[in-house]
Design an enzyme around this catalytic site. Structure first.
Site, mmCIF file in Angstrom:
data_model
loop_
_atom_site.group_PDB
_atom_site.id
_atom_site.type_symbol
_atom_site.label_atom_id
_atom_site.label_comp_id
_atom_site.label_asym_id
_atom_site.label_seq_id
_atom_site.Cartn_x
_atom_site.Cartn_y
_atom_site.Cartn_z
ATOM 1 C CG PHE A 75 42.291 59.353 50.274
ATOM 2 C CD1 PHE A 75 43.436 59.216 49.502
ATOM 3 C CD2 PHE A 75 41.097 58.843 49.780
ATOM 4 C CE1 PHE A 75 43.394 58.582 48.267
ATOM 5 C CE2 PHE A 75 41.042 58.219 48.548
ATOM 6 C CZ PHE A 75 42.200 58.083 47.782
ATOM 7 C CB SER B 133 34.817 64.641 46.809
ATOM 8 O OG SER B 133 35.147 64.200 48.107
ATOM 9 C CE LYS B 134 43.825 61.240 46.396
ATOM 10 N NZ LYS B 134 43.875 60.676 45.026
ATOM 11 C CB VAL B 135 35.000 60.225 48.442
ATOM 12 C CG1 VAL B 135 34.420 59.868 47.081
ATOM 13 C CG2 VAL B 135 34.270 59.502 49.558
ATOM 14 C CE1 TYR C 32 41.763 56.827 43.885
ATOM 15 C CE2 TYR C 32 40.017 57.983 45.038
ATOM 16 C CZ TYR C 32 41.158 58.001 44.254
ATOM 17 O OH TYR C 32 41.674 59.199 43.825
#
Length: 307
Positions: free
Chosen positions: A37, A158-160, A164
């Site tokens: 995202f 990577s904004k995975v 989070y």
């Protein structure tokens, strides 16, 4: 001009009312966090009656890179994503500050956590958003007992979404202990980032920030701050930072799409500097807030007008 907002989202290839952008409870991404995202801001300037999206192509280049890292099946280009987003904003009619959340998720209705050979979909929604954290008052922080995950565990560039969980644990720990935000150490014990922000220190007039080897996400706002600092003539050092350096910093501030540029007044009950926003942080914050609404021609190329 009177504002007429339509609550719209981009979902399964088209722009639809937000209420219709829903996924099945069996969706692969919901079960396994197999989603990448982004977070993108749009800033409204009343003097020009326009909404400016900040560094939209840079955000979408990072998002596409995230799909490559995670082996997601995705073929749209950053330019195509930009055009979809601008169309969504135009049809929505926002004339106020907004936050965009584009995400690419595994859309199959199946078991088995994996990235390869699973179909994906793109979705984008819009929120009205001013400050995520208060940029005017100093933030109280604590060094989290949770370590930032290493690139050998989950790719840090990577904004995975699955990663989070790490941020959520640190954020909850901080807030439940009476602080505004957490600061991660990496697996080696060096400073990494906040729960959802990059971090900068100022010592003796020099700006110091962890390098990407400290398991941080390479932030678009971080990149912007580095450029602003360079253009302002500050010395910039990217290196490992020890925990104890936090306590003796003259200034500390966070950067990120959500947080923008927010200053830190306290780390682990230690006052930072004199407990006030420092001059370097103040200058960078002021420059940033001017440029995002088009008031600084030197950085107009970072803005994409909607109307």
């Amino acid at each position: 001009m009177p504002e007429s907002i339509k609550k719209l989202s981009y979902f399964e290839g088209k722009i639809v009312p937000e209420s219709e952008a829903n996924i099945n409870i069996k969706t692969h991404a919901l079960q396994y966090g197999t989603t990448v995202f982004g977070g993108i801001r749009g800033y409204y300037d009343s003097s020009s009656d326009n909404l400016y999206v900040f560094r939209i192509l840079d955000h979408y280049k990072r998002l596409v890179n995230s799909t490559k890292i995670m082996q997601l099946q995705f073929t749209k280009t950053p330019e195509e994503l930009r055009d979809i987003t601008l169309d969504l904003l135009k049809q929505s009619g926002y004339r106020r500050n907004v936050y965009l959340r584009p995400f690419i998720y595994t859309s199959a209705l199946q078991l088995s956590p994996r990235f390869h050979d699973v179909p994906t979909e793109l979705a984008i929604y819009v929120l009205e958003l001013d400050d995520y954290l208060d940029t005017k008052r100093g933030l109280t922080t604590m060094v989290s007992s949770w370590r930032r995950f290493d690139d050998t565990v989950i790719p840090t560039l990577s904004k995975v979404s699955g990663g989070y969980v790490n941020s959520a644990l640190a954020k909850s720990e901080a807030v439940q202990n009476g602080y505004d935000e957490a600061i991660f150490l990496d697996g080696r014990g060096f400073v990494s980032e906040g729960s959802a922000e990059n971090i900068f220190l100022v010592r003796d007039g020099k700006i110091i920030t962890p390098s990407i080897s400290s398991s941080l996400l390479e932030g678009i706002t971080r990149r912007s701050v580095l450029q602003l600092a360079k253009d302002s003539g500050y010395d910039i050092i990217e290196r490992d930072i020890t925990r104890s350096e936090l306590y003796i910093a003259d200034e500390i501030f966070f950067s990120g799409t959500g947080v923008q540029i927010a200053w830190v007044s306290e780390v682990d009950k230690r006052k930072i500097g004199n407990g006030e926003m420092g001059p370097i942080t103040k200058k960078l914050q002021s420059t940033f807030f001017d440029l995002v609404v088009g008031k600084n021609q030197n950085y107009k190329h970072w803005l994409t007008p909607v109307y």
